[in-house]
Motif scaffolding. Structure first.
Motif, mmCIF file in Angstrom:
data_model
loop_
_atom_site.group_PDB
_atom_site.id
_atom_site.type_symbol
_atom_site.label_atom_id
_atom_site.label_comp_id
_atom_site.label_asym_id
_atom_site.label_seq_id
_atom_site.Cartn_x
_atom_site.Cartn_y
_atom_site.Cartn_z
ATOM 1 N N VAL A 18 0.826 -1.198 0.000
ATOM 2 C CA VAL A 18 0.000 0.000 0.000
ATOM 3 C C VAL A 18 0.863 1.251 0.000
ATOM 4 C CG1 VAL A 18 -1.616 1.336 1.389
ATOM 5 C CG2 VAL A 18 -1.988 -1.102 1.058
ATOM 6 N N ARG A 19 1.990 1.215 0.695
ATOM 7 C CA ARG A 19 2.828 2.400 0.855
ATOM 8 C C ARG A 19 3.722 2.669 -0.354
ATOM 9 N NH1 ARG A 19 4.394 0.531 6.905
ATOM 10 N NH2 ARG A 19 2.661 1.485 8.015
ATOM 11 N N ARG A 20 3.981 1.639 -1.178
ATOM 12 C CA ARG A 20 4.928 1.802 -2.266
ATOM 13 C C ARG A 20 4.225 2.103 -3.572
ATOM 14 N NH1 ARG A 20 9.310 -2.803 -2.653
ATOM 15 N NH2 ARG A 20 9.821 -1.442 -4.400
ATOM 16 N N THR A 21 4.958 2.649 -4.512
ATOM 17 C CA THR A 21 4.467 2.883 -5.862
ATOM 18 C C THR A 21 5.169 1.917 -6.797
ATOM 19 O OG1 THR A 21 4.064 5.212 -5.414
ATOM 20 C CG2 THR A 21 4.230 4.551 -7.720
ATOM 21 N N TYR A 22 4.399 1.281 -7.659
ATOM 22 C CA TYR A 22 4.953 0.310 -8.589
ATOM 23 C C TYR A 22 4.685 0.789 -9.999
ATOM 24 C CZ TYR A 22 4.933 -2.664 -4.454
ATOM 25 O OH TYR A 22 5.135 -3.174 -3.206
ATOM 26 N N SER A 23 5.621 0.542 -10.891
ATOM 27 C CA SER A 23 5.407 0.921 -12.284
ATOM 28 C C SER A 23 6.148 -0.029 -13.194
ATOM 29 C CB SER A 23 5.871 2.360 -12.537
ATOM 30 O OG SER A 23 7.259 2.489 -12.294
ATOM 31 N N LEU A 24 5.544 -0.283 -14.347
ATOM 32 C CA LEU A 24 6.174 -1.091 -15.370
ATOM 33 C C LEU A 24 7.053 -0.191 -16.214
ATOM 34 C CD1 LEU A 24 6.297 -3.873 -16.831
ATOM 35 C CD2 LEU A 24 4.417 -3.057 -18.255
ATOM 36 N N ASP A 25 8.268 -0.610 -16.439
ATOM 37 C CA ASP A 25 9.215 0.171 -17.236
ATOM 38 C C ASP A 25 8.649 0.404 -18.638
ATOM 39 O OD1 ASP A 25 11.348 1.332 -18.512
ATOM 40 O OD2 ASP A 25 12.758 -0.307 -18.161
ATOM 41 N N VAL A 26 8.478 1.660 -19.015
ATOM 42 C CA VAL A 26 7.920 1.970 -20.331
ATOM 43 C C VAL A 26 8.843 1.510 -21.459
ATOM 44 C CG1 VAL A 26 6.540 3.916 -19.529
ATOM 45 C CG2 VAL A 26 8.899 4.302 -20.256
ATOM 46 N N ALA A 27 10.086 1.222 -21.113
ATOM 47 C CA ALA A 27 11.032 0.713 -22.104
ATOM 48 C C ALA A 27 11.172 -0.805 -22.013
ATOM 49 C CB ALA A 27 12.393 1.381 -21.931
ATOM 50 N N ALA A 28 10.187 -1.471 -21.376
ATOM 51 C CA ALA A 28 10.236 -2.930 -21.259
ATOM 52 C C ALA A 28 10.416 -3.547 -22.641
ATOM 53 C CB ALA A 28 8.952 -3.446 -20.609
ATOM 54 N N PRO A 29 11.303 -4.535 -22.774
ATOM 55 C CA PRO A 29 11.688 -5.041 -24.102
ATOM 56 C C PRO A 29 10.527 -5.492 -24.983
ATOM 57 C CG PRO A 29 13.154 -5.900 -22.408
ATOM 58 C CD PRO A 29 12.052 -5.187 -21.684
ATOM 59 N N LEU A 30 9.486 -6.058 -24.388
ATOM 60 C CA LEU A 30 8.398 -6.612 -25.193
ATOM 61 C C LEU A 30 7.099 -5.819 -25.061
ATOM 62 C CD1 LEU A 30 9.018 -10.422 -24.600
ATOM 63 C CD2 LEU A 30 9.661 -9.045 -26.577
ATOM 64 N N LEU A 31 7.191 -4.614 -24.550
ATOM 65 C CA LEU A 31 5.989 -3.792 -24.392
ATOM 66 C C LEU A 31 5.606 -3.193 -25.742
ATOM 67 C CD1 LEU A 31 3.856 -2.532 -22.572
ATOM 68 C CD2 LEU A 31 5.439 -0.644 -22.138
ATOM 69 N N ARG A 32 4.477 -3.617 -26.281
ATOM 70 C CA ARG A 32 3.953 -3.093 -27.532
ATOM 71 C C ARG A 32 2.541 -2.577 -27.288
ATOM 72 N NH1 ARG A 32 8.452 -3.738 -27.979
ATOM 73 N NH2 ARG A 32 9.690 -4.875 -29.528
ATOM 74 N N THR A 33 2.181 -1.500 -27.950
ATOM 75 C CA THR A 33 0.889 -0.868 -27.672
ATOM 76 C C THR A 33 0.032 -0.667 -28.918
ATOM 77 O OG1 THR A 33 1.909 1.328 -27.822
ATOM 78 C CG2 THR A 33 1.777 0.327 -25.630
ATOM 79 N N GLN A 34 0.480 -1.130 -30.074
ATOM 80 C CA GLN A 34 -0.308 -1.033 -31.300
ATOM 81 C C GLN A 34 -0.886 -2.400 -31.657
ATOM 82 O OE1 GLN A 34 3.259 0.552 -33.370
ATOM 83 N NE2 GLN A 34 1.867 2.089 -34.247
ATOM 84 N N GLY A 35 -1.903 -2.389 -32.510
ATOM 85 C CA GLY A 35 -2.385 -3.645 -33.048
ATOM 86 C C GLY A 35 -1.354 -4.260 -33.975
ATOM 87 N N TYR A 36 -1.499 -5.548 -34.254
ATOM 88 C CA TYR A 36 -0.549 -6.257 -35.127
ATOM 89 C C TYR A 36 -1.350 -6.919 -36.233
ATOM 90 C CZ TYR A 36 3.368 -9.251 -36.516
ATOM 91 O OH TYR A 36 4.371 -9.889 -37.216
ATOM 92 N N ILE A 37 -1.269 -6.341 -37.441
ATOM 93 C CA ILE A 37 -2.078 -6.797 -38.565
ATOM 94 C C ILE A 37 -1.190 -6.974 -39.786
ATOM 95 C CG2 ILE A 37 -4.020 -6.242 -40.097
ATOM 96 C CD1 ILE A 37 -5.164 -4.516 -37.829
#
Length: 507
Positions: A18-37
């Motif tokens: 509860v006391r800590r803040t967590y975040s996923l690295d925006v530069a994570a190697p496999l983080l993709r945010t677009q569709g794949y078509i």
């Protein structure tokens, strides 16, 4: 409950979370945010947020694909099918094996995505990645074992053959609770058979699907063979309609609720698509007087509290025979105290993450309050905490009029019903319109055979609380669905049988 009051009631791991803040690295190697078509990363006109269910904080903004993108993906998959089906079984096998190896190499990065978008503890997320990859491995091998038949002909001038051919484009619609494994269990079988796929991941957990697409591309799987169309809750009905009604789609494979499965089946009926449906569960967990109680408690803990109770095969109704009832309650309560820790999934000591969203937590809290109002006793837990957290809960004096025994809970609640006879337990266990999995613990060999055959479920765990693996046939009876996934039967769901009668032969 105020934040300070919450901190006073939670175990130490939750206080730290509860006391800590967590975040996923925006530069994570496999983080993709677009569709794949069609082998390209594709932006949509708008975006939708993906949230960390443990904190409610935004992880990423993902392309919100609509019916236009879905149609483009179907067209791309259909075009790719014309060449993919010509690949030899060995060629498809080699590519699936490369995909498997890449998943294994990137297991830590993939597991972190699961933890942040679904709330699953990291140790369990790593386990899911291993389980996910195992389907790529299994079906890379099964691709080379799609055998037809030569049938003895009743005519001397004709030969009879049964050929197996891929059904075509498969639309794959997957849930959030296993955002990686539910994709590979379907897609690996489809690709092994020679089909191409369009994946519609759950709106809560699109990042895992997009990461898998990235690795499929790195493995050398051709453009258009694997397509991913993430979308928001608002766009889901329109995208689902395209996938279920487009005549170029030959097959629908869905994992989710029975209610949604019925809607998809109705839409798919107009074009008479093949369908695989892995739908709701309501698993009974029976402990007989003859059971090894320590083994039963171990099985109950594994079956009920994995992924905070958010699995389709997790035990939902616990039936314990009178002779061991009180002892079972004591032992399972002690195990809960000893083994369960609430917190953010990224913390190494966390065993119980949040539920997927506040709506899910509210549903579980309602089931608990309903049980208590009808006479159930809370022996452990019982409270909904801030956000999407619910305490692991043990309920005694439960009866079959309570919601928790009539509806799938999908949360960390263990309701215990006392019974006296084997026939009574089997009757209660089978009093459901679904039948995915069932579990029972007994050391009586005759009883084991009787009960295993009597339970109206597709999968039975005998003295075992975890039963999923790629070699096993996964699926259910009644309204728990259609077809099987995994095993040697899983690839059959993506194949058609063609009868070839070769006549005009000289005897």
């Amino acid at each position: 409950m105020t934040a300070q009051a919450l901190l006073r009631t939670l175990p130490p791991i939750m206080m730290q979370s509860v006391r800590r803040t967590y975040s996923l690295d925006v530069a994570a190697p496999l983080l993709r945010t677009q569709g794949y078509i069609n082998g390209r990363w594709t932006s949509a006109a708008s975006l939708f947020p993906v949230l960390d269910p443990a904190t409610g904080q935004e992880i990423a903004q993902v392309s919100d694909c609509g019916p236009g993108e879905a149609k483009r993906a179907v067209d791309a998959a259909y075009e790719a099918f014309q060449s993919w089906k010509q690949f030899t079984a060995k060629e498809r096998s080699v590519l699936l094996r490369k995909w498997y190896e890449l998943m294994t190499q990137h297991k830590e990065d993939l597991a972190k995505l699961i933890t942040f978008e679904s709330g699953k503890p990291l140790a369990e997320a790593l386990g899911e990645i291993g389980y996910s990859a195992s389907f790529l491995e299994w079906f890379s091998e099964e691709a080379r074992r799609v055998y037809g038949d030569v049938v003895p002909s009743p005519f001397k001038d004709r030969k009879m053959l049964l050929l197996k051919q891929p059904v075509g484009v498969a639309a794959v619609i997957t849930p959030w609770n296993f955002p990686s494994a539910m994709i590979t269990r379907k897609v690996a079988a489809a690709l092994a058979a020679g089909c191409t796929v369009v994946i519609k991941p759950a709106e809560d957990t699109p990042l895992s699907a997009l990461a898998l697409a990235e690795l499929a591309e790195q493995a050398g799987i051709p453009a258009g063979v694997v397509n991913v169309v993430p979308c928001s809750r608002e766009n889901t009905p329109a995208v689902g309609q395209v996938l279920c009604t487009d005549p170029l789609v030959g097959k629908i494979s869905f994992t989710g609720s029975t209610a949604t499965g019925k809607v998809l089946l109705k839409m798919a009926a107009d074009t008479v698509k093949k369908a695989s449906m892995e739908l709701g569960g309501h698993a009974p967990f029976i402990v007989f007087d003859s059971a090894d109680l320590d083994l039963a408690v171990k099985g109950a803990m594994a079956s009920k509290f994995r992924n905070s109770g958010q699995t389709c095969v997790c035990s939902n109704r616990f039936l314990v025979q009178s002779g061991v009832h009180d002892q079972f309650l004591q032992k399972v309560g002690e195990a809960m105290d000893r083994e369960l820790r609430i917190g953010h999934g990224i913390e190494p000591t966390t065993t119980q993450g949040p539920l997927i969203n506040p709506r899910a937590a509210e549903k579980v809290a309602h089931q608990i309050s309903d049980a208590v109002s009808l006479g159930a006793k809370v022996l452990r837990g019982g409270s909904r905490l801030d956000g999407s957290y619910v305490e692991p809960t043990l309920l005694a004096d439960v009866n079959t009029s309570m919601l928790c025994t009539r509806e799938e809970t999908f949360g960390p609640v263990m309701p215990v019903i006392r019974f006296d006879t084997e026939a009574e337990a089997v009757a209660i266990a089978n009093a459901s319109n679904v039948g995915l999995a069932g579990y029972f613990f007994s050391q009586d060999v005759s009883q084991i055979w009787r009960v295993a055959e009597a339970l109206e479920v597709g999968m039975v765990g005998v003295n075992e609380g975890l039963l999923s693996c790629p070699e096993g046939a996964f699926g259910g009876y009644k309204q728990s669905g259609l077809g099987r996934e995994g095993s040697k039967y899983g690839i059959e769901e993506y194949l058609e049988v063609k009868y070839m009668c070769f006549g005009g032969l000289v005897p």
